[in-house]
Enzyme design. Structure first.
Site, short mmCIF file in Angstrom:
data_model
loop_
_atom_site.label_atom_id
_atom_site.label_comp_id
_atom_site.label_asym_id
_atom_site.label_seq_id
_atom_site.Cartn_x
_atom_site.Cartn_y
_atom_site.Cartn_z
N PRO A 14 0.89 -1.00 0.22
CA PRO A 14 -0.31 0.20 0.11
C PRO A 14 0.96 1.19 0.02
O PRO A 14 0.14 2.61 -0.21
CB PRO A 14 -0.86 -0.17 1.11
CG PRO A 14 0.06 -1.02 2.38
CD PRO A 14 0.54 -2.13 1.22
N ASP A 37 4.48 2.45 -11.57
CA ASP A 37 3.24 2.99 -11.58
C ASP A 37 2.88 4.31 -10.68
O ASP A 37 3.85 4.49 -9.81
CB ASP A 37 2.08 2.25 -11.31
CG ASP A 37 1.74 1.20 -12.62
OD1 ASP A 37 2.16 1.53 -13.52
OD2 ASP A 37 1.23 0.03 -12.29
N LYS A 58 -0.29 6.15 -15.04
CA LYS A 58 -1.01 7.26 -15.42
C LYS A 58 -0.94 8.47 -14.48
O LYS A 58 -0.90 8.40 -13.31
CB LYS A 58 -2.54 6.74 -15.37
CG LYS A 58 -3.43 7.50 -16.10
CD LYS A 58 -4.64 6.46 -16.42
CE LYS A 58 -5.91 6.77 -15.30
NZ LYS A 58 -6.86 5.89 -15.53
N GLY A 89 1.37 -0.99 -7.47
CA GLY A 89 1.09 -0.69 -6.19
C GLY A 89 0.29 -2.09 -5.54
O GLY A 89 -0.40 -2.66 -6.31
N GLY A 90 0.08 -2.28 -4.51
CA GLY A 90 -0.47 -3.24 -3.54
C GLY A 90 -0.07 -4.67 -4.27
O GLY A 90 1.01 -5.14 -4.22
N THR A 119 -2.07 -6.16 -0.70
CA THR A 119 -3.10 -5.41 -1.31
C THR A 119 -3.50 -4.31 -0.58
O THR A 119 -3.86 -4.58 0.52
CB THR A 119 -4.32 -6.14 -2.13
OG1 THR A 119 -4.97 -5.23 -2.75
CG2 THR A 119 -4.83 -7.01 -1.20
N MET A 170 -10.84 2.77 -6.36
CA MET A 170 -11.20 3.76 -7.81
C MET A 170 -12.59 4.35 -7.85
O MET A 170 -13.18 4.31 -8.77
CB MET A 170 -10.74 2.92 -8.89
CG MET A 170 -8.99 2.65 -9.02
SD MET A 170 -9.09 1.66 -10.50
CE MET A 170 -9.45 -0.07 -10.05
N1 SAH Z 1 -3.08 -3.35 -7.07
C1 SAH Z 1 -3.46 -2.51 -6.14
C2 SAH Z 1 -4.85 -1.61 -6.20
C3 SAH Z 1 -4.94 -0.68 -7.75
S1 SAH Z 1 -6.28 -0.02 -7.80
C4 SAH Z 1 -3.72 -2.97 -4.79
O1 SAH Z 1 -3.45 -4.36 -4.71
O2 SAH Z 1 -3.68 -2.26 -3.53
C5 SAH Z 1 -5.94 1.88 -7.19
C6 SAH Z 1 -6.82 1.91 -6.04
O3 SAH Z 1 -6.53 1.17 -5.00
C7 SAH Z 1 -6.98 3.44 -5.68
O4 SAH Z 1 -7.97 3.95 -6.38
C8 SAH Z 1 -7.60 3.34 -4.35
O5 SAH Z 1 -8.97 3.04 -4.30
C9 SAH Z 1 -6.86 1.99 -4.00
N2 SAH Z 1 -5.50 2.23 -3.09
C10 SAH Z 1 -4.27 2.32 -3.54
N3 SAH Z 1 -3.43 2.30 -2.53
C11 SAH Z 1 -4.06 3.01 -1.51
C12 SAH Z 1 -3.65 3.26 -0.06
N4 SAH Z 1 -2.26 3.46 0.31
N5 SAH Z 1 -4.60 3.70 0.65
C13 SAH Z 1 -6.08 3.69 0.16
N6 SAH Z 1 -6.45 3.14 -0.96
C14 SAH Z 1 -5.51 2.77 -1.95
#
Ligand code: SAH
Length: 259
Positions: A14, A37, A58, A89-90, A119, A170
């Site tokens: 995160p 990303d 993006k 991310g995640g 995630t 999102m």
């Molecule tokens: N693959 C990523 C998700 C990508 S979609 C995962 O597994 O975490 C991107 C969305 O994830 C963002 O619009 C938001 O809703 C959420 N997100 C990502 N990082 C975040 C964070 N640190 N805190 C809260 N929401 C987060």
């Protein structure tokens, strides 16, 4: 035989580098090239000391590279024998288009591995003190996206599950129509909602309210940090130590006054 590199599709968690897996750290340290990303934290990138780093995500609604171009760059670099990390991310397979990239690598015959990440969809609520399942309160979790309000409305219309926790990625920018869609689908106006912004990042903050308050436009703030919407009875829970909670609320009030 030509030297062939490898591609690792790595989940960055995160945001906070402490939440990286050991395997992610090892791949970053060994990388020659890192393609990252928008949601990847600067502190995580710094671990790839010897790598060239390229932003391919993006920004301000525009893609630096198309998905096809990202595939082409990964494939070309691996064919030149480079160790490529595709950092997301995640977790790379949770709303990260990691599946498409793995398919492209597979089709091109490039060796690749998936390094799972923590995630944000599940760790974000945890970091805010919200157990996504809780005995007697929530027995299932539905992780979804609020990217397309129409698709979301159709999905929730068919959902009549008591004790479900809904986690929406999102969707922050569309929180009002999303809340409306849930009300129209028959979810009680008093259903607890939490907005978890910037989970694990220095400015993490949480807003707690109800579906009707969200539909009425509450919960608006800076909107810069990635934000999750959590809907369901568990969203009213705040299992953080007292001192953190007070800190959190003070922070939120301060931010709200800036909105
Ligand atoms: N693959 C990523 C998700 C990508 S979609 C995962 O597994 O975490 C991107 C969305 O994830 C963002 O619009 C938001 O809703 C959420 N997100 C990502 N990082 C975040 C964070 N640190 N805190 C809260 N929401 C987060």
């Amino acid at each position: 035989m030509a030297v062939i590199g490898r591609v690792a599709l790595v989940g960055a968690g995160p945001g906070d580098p402490d939440l990286l897996t050991r395997r992610a750290v090892a791949r970053l340290r060994a990388a020659d090239l890192v393609l990252f990303d928008a949601l990847v934290d600067e502190r995580v990138l710094k671990l790839a000391r010897r790598a060239q780093r390229f932003f391919v995500g993006k920004r301000a609604g525009r893609h630096a590279l198309s998905q096809a171009e990202i595939h082409a760059v990964m494939i070309r670099a691996a064919r030149r024998g480079r160790r490529v990390v595709r950092l997301k991310g995640g977790d790379p397979f949770v709303f990260g288009r990691g599946g498409e990239e793995a398919l492209a690598l597979q089709a091109a015959g490039i060796p690749f591995e998936i390094v799972p990440g923590v995630t944000s969809l599940l760790s974000g609520p945890s970091l805010a003190g919200i157990p996504v399942t809780h005995r007697g309160v929530a027995g299932s979790v539905l992780v979804t996206t609020g990217h397309d309000v129409e698709a979301f409305s159709a999905m929730v219309r068919g959902l009549k599950a008591p004790g479900v926790t809904l986690i929406i990625a999102m969707g922050y920018g569309r929180r009002m129509p999303l809340a409306e869609a849930l009300l129209e689908a028959g979810w009680p106006a008093s259903t607890p909602v939490a907005l978890v912004a910037g989970a694990s990042l220095p400015g993490q903050h949480v807003w707690r309210g109800t579906l009707s308050r969200l539909a009425a436009g509450e919960g608006a703030c800076d909107g810069e940090a990635p934000t999750l919407i959590v809907v369901g009875d568990v969203a009213a829970m705040a299992l953080v130590s007292e001192s953190d909670l007070v800190e959190d609320e003070r922070e939120w009030r301060m931010r709200r006054s800036e909105c």
